[in-house]
Design an enzyme around this catalytic site. Structure first.
Site, mmCIF file in Angstrom:
data_model
loop_
_atom_site.group_PDB
_atom_site.id
_atom_site.type_symbol
_atom_site.label_atom_id
_atom_site.label_comp_id
_atom_site.label_asym_id
_atom_site.label_seq_id
_atom_site.Cartn_x
_atom_site.Cartn_y
_atom_site.Cartn_z
ATOM 1 N N ARG A 44 0.796 -1.237 0.000
ATOM 2 C CA ARG A 44 0.000 0.000 0.000
ATOM 3 C C ARG A 44 0.813 1.263 0.000
ATOM 4 N NH1 ARG A 44 -4.557 -1.850 2.913
ATOM 5 N NH2 ARG A 44 -4.083 -4.038 2.708
ATOM 6 N N THR A 45 1.863 1.322 0.807
ATOM 7 C CA THR A 45 2.626 2.574 0.846
ATOM 8 C C THR A 45 3.197 2.858 -0.543
ATOM 9 O OG1 THR A 45 3.171 2.211 3.150
ATOM 10 C CG2 THR A 45 4.519 3.793 1.987
ATOM 11 N N LYS A 56 22.461 -8.087 -5.017
ATOM 12 C CA LYS A 56 23.726 -8.328 -5.710
ATOM 13 C C LYS A 56 24.908 -7.757 -4.936
ATOM 14 C CE LYS A 56 21.568 -8.101 -10.236
ATOM 15 N NZ LYS A 56 20.705 -6.954 -10.552
ATOM 16 N N ARG A 77 11.812 2.638 1.331
ATOM 17 C CA ARG A 77 11.446 1.819 2.500
ATOM 18 C C ARG A 77 12.564 0.822 2.712
ATOM 19 N NH1 ARG A 77 6.176 -1.018 4.422
ATOM 20 N NH2 ARG A 77 5.747 1.182 4.724
ATOM 21 N N HIS A 97 7.662 6.556 10.188
ATOM 22 C CA HIS A 97 6.902 6.458 8.948
ATOM 23 C C HIS A 97 6.122 7.774 8.816
ATOM 24 C CE1 HIS A 97 4.794 4.947 5.601
ATOM 25 N NE2 HIS A 97 4.212 3.879 6.108
#
Ligand SMILES: [Zn+2]
Length: 490
Positions: free
Chosen positions: A68-69, A97, A118, A146
C-alpha cells in the site's frame, strides 16, 4: 568528480523534519487537490489526474515488501501527471547483488527527481538522504519512523472536524515495534495532545520514545491510577496546552487536571497485530469492537487504523459512523500528492518557503570514522549493516539535560540514545567517565575527543584512566552490556 548531496535539498525522514507550518501547507494543498480533482461519488477520493508534474519522475525504492505505501506514492505521482520508476522486489534488486544503499541512491538519483525509500533497517532513510542530491521521503525505516503515514493520520483527523490542538488520543496494540506510532505520538505531542497508551502486554511504548515525549515535547507522564483508573491504560502523557503552562508541570508530582481525565477521547488509533513479533503466545491482544466503543468516553472518537488489519479491529465497526480507516487510506493519495509537489517546488509553492513553527534543536554533532570508538546501541541501525560499513560514520548528537549535569548521545541515523560511555582526549591520551566538562564545548573541540562504549574499549585503544579522577580501570562496564541490547527490530 564524486557526486555530492546538495545541503539545500529538503528531505522528509522524520515527522520532526516538518515544521507546524509545513504540515499546514501540506494539508492546505491536499484539500485543494481534493477540490480540483474530485471523485464525484466519494468526497475523500481523488478521482481525476492533473498534469502539473508531467516533467518529473518519482523513484520508489522498496527494500522491504509493502504494497500500500508504494502504490499510494505511485498513485499520487501518477495523479500529478508525473512518471514512476520502481524497484519493488528486494530479491532481484541491486541490494541482493551486494550493492550498498549509498551507491544505489547515488545511481538512482540520476534517473529521477524525487525518491521514496522503504528499508528494514532503522536509520536507512537518513543514510540515503546523506548521499542523495534529490529529495528523499522516508516510506518507513525499520521501527524508526513512517512520517507520511502520520501526515495521513493527522489529515484524517482534520477532515473529521477535529482541531489538531489539544486532542485526546488513545493508541492501542503494538506500541513497541510500530514505526507508525512513533511518528504519530511525536506529532500529537507537538500539537498539545493527551496521549493514552493502551498497549498489548510486552508491547509498551519504548522507553526512548517516552523519554523524548517528556524531555523534548514537555509531556508529563501520569500513572494509570490518576489516568481515571482504567486498567487497560498504563499511563497518560499530558502535553501542556500552552507553552507557558510548561512550568506547571516541572514538579515531580502534578495534580492532574480533572478536565484531562474527563475529556472525551477524540480518536482511537488501532495498530496491527504483527504475528511475527509476538513472543507471548497466550497473551491477549487488545481488540477494538462495538462493545469497547460503547463506553461513553468514546462516543465521539474517530477510529483510525493504518491497515491492513488482522483481527484486532472488528469488522462490525466498519458501518459505525466513527470508523474512518478507509477514508484515512484514501487520504494517502492527496496528502502524498501535496508533499511531492511541495518538495519538487511545483504549483508555485515549495517547502523551502515555510520555515519556522516546530524548530528542531540544534545539537552539536560528534562525528568520527566508523572504525573509531562507540557505535550506535541499536543493533538494527543501518550503521551495523556490513554492506554500508564504508559509507556510515559514528555520528551522534550530543544532548545535555537542561541543568547540564547529564549527557547522552543520539545516533544521527536511527535516533537511539546511548547514556553510558567514556570520553577520551586524543591529545592527552586519557579518558574519563565524567564527561560533562568535555562535552560542554563546540564542534571544533569535539574533533579532539573519542567516545568509547566503556573503559575496556578505551584501554584496549591505548588510552589510560585520567589521573586523579578516582576512576579505576576495569570497573563499571555496564556500557558494554548495553551495547549488545537491541532497541529496534523491524
Ligand atoms: Zn543508530
Amino acid at each position: 568528480m564524486a557526486q555530492k548531496a546538495n545541503p539545500a535539498t529538503r528531505h522528509v525522514i522524520s515527522i520532526n523534519d516538518l515544521s507546524d507550518k509545513d504540515i499546514e501547507s501540506i494539508f492546505e494543498i491536499a484539500r485543494a487537490f481534493l477540490k480540483e480533482l474530485p471523485d464525484p461519488h466519494f468526497p475523500y477520493r481523488i478521482g481525476r489526474s492533473s498534469k502539473i508534474a508531467s516533467n518529473f519522475i518519482l523513484a520508489s525504492l522498496f527494500f522491504e515488501p509493502s504494497t500500500r505505501t508504494r502504490l499510494s506514492f505511485e498513485s499520487a505521482m501518477l495523479r500529478l501527471g508525473g512518471e514512476v520508476i520502481t524497484s519493488a522486489d528486494p530479491a532481484t534488486s541491486s541490494a541482493a547483488k551486494g550493492e550498498s544503499l549509498a551507491d544505489s541512491v547515488r545511481v538512482i538519483s540520476n534517473y529521477a527527481d524525487i525518491m521514496v525509500i522503504r528499508h528494514p533497517r532503522d536509520g536507512a532513510a537518513r543514510l540515503a538522504a546523506d548521499y542523495s542530491p534529490i529529495p528523499v521521503i522516508n516510506g518507513g525505516d525499520g521501527s524508526h519512523e513512517h512520517p507520511t503515514q502520520t501526515l495521513c493520520d493527522l489529515f484524517t483527523l482534520t477532515k473529521k472536524n477535529k482541531q489538531l490542538k489539544n486532542l485526546k488520543v488513545a493508541i492501542s496494540g503494538d506500541l513497541r515495534g510500530s514505526r507508525t506510532i512513533h511518528s504519530f505520538v511525536y506529532a500529537l505531542a507537538r500539537f498539545g495532545a493527551t496521549i493514552m497508551p493502551m498497549p498489548a502486554k510486552g508491547m509498551e511504548l519504548p522507553a526512548h520514545v517516552g523519554e523524548r515525549l517528556r524531555e523534548e515535547f514537555g509531556c508529563q507522564m501520569v500513572s494509570a491510577q490518576k489516568g481515571g483508573g482504567d486498567p487497560s491504560i498504563d499511563a497518560l502523557y499530558v502535553t501542556p496546552k500552552e507553552p507557558h503552562q510548561q512550568s506547571l508541570f516541572a514538579g515531580a508530582e502534578i495534580n492532574l487536571d480533572s478536565d484531562v481525565v474527563e475529556q472525551k477521547v477524540d480518536a482511537v488509533y488501532v495498530t496491527r497485530f504483527q504475528k511475527e513479533r509476538w513472543q507471548e503466545k497466550d497473551q491477549p491482544y487488545p481488540k477494538i469492537d462495538r462493545k469497547f466503543l460503547n463506553e461513553p468516553k468514546y462516543s465521539e472518537a474517530s477510529v483510525l487504523h493504518p491497515l491492513p488489519r488482522v483481527g484486532e479491529l472488528d469488522v462490525s465497526v466498519d458501518t459505525d459512523r466513527r470508523a474512518v480507516y478507509f477514508e484515512q487510506a484514501a487520504y494517502g493519495v492527496p496528502v502524498r500528492m501535496a508533499l511531492i509537489s511541495l518538495l519538487l517546488g511545483i504549483k508555485g509553492k515549495s517547502l523551502h518557503k515555510f520555515q519556522g513553527g516546530f524548530e528542531r534543536k540544534k545539537y552539536p554533532v560528534y562525528d568520527q570514522p566508523r572504525s573509531v570508538g562507540i557505535h550506535c546501541v541499536n543493533t538494527n541501525c543501518i550503521v551495523h549493516d556490513p554492506m554500508e560499513a564504508q559509507y556510515v560514520r559514528n555520528k551522534f548528537y550530543i544532548i545535555g539535560s537542561d541543568d547540564g549535569s547529564r549527557y547522552k548521545l543520539r545516533c544521527v541515523y536511527c535516533e537511539s540514545d546511548a547514556r553510558r560511555f567514556v570520553v577520551a582526549s586524543k591529545k592527552n591520551k586519557w579518558f574519563t567517565k565524567n564527561a560533562t566538562p568535555l562535552l560542554r564545548s563546540d564542534d571544533q573541540h569535539f574533533k579532539e575527543l573519542v567516545v568509547f562504549a566503556n573503559e575496556t574499549d578505551a584501554l584496549a585503544n591505548g588510552f589510560h584512566s585520567r589521573r586523579g579522577s578516582g576512576e579505576s580501570p576495569g570497573a563499571a562496564q555496564e556500557g558494554g552490556k548495553r551495547r549488545a541490547k537491541s532497541h529496534g527490530g523491524s
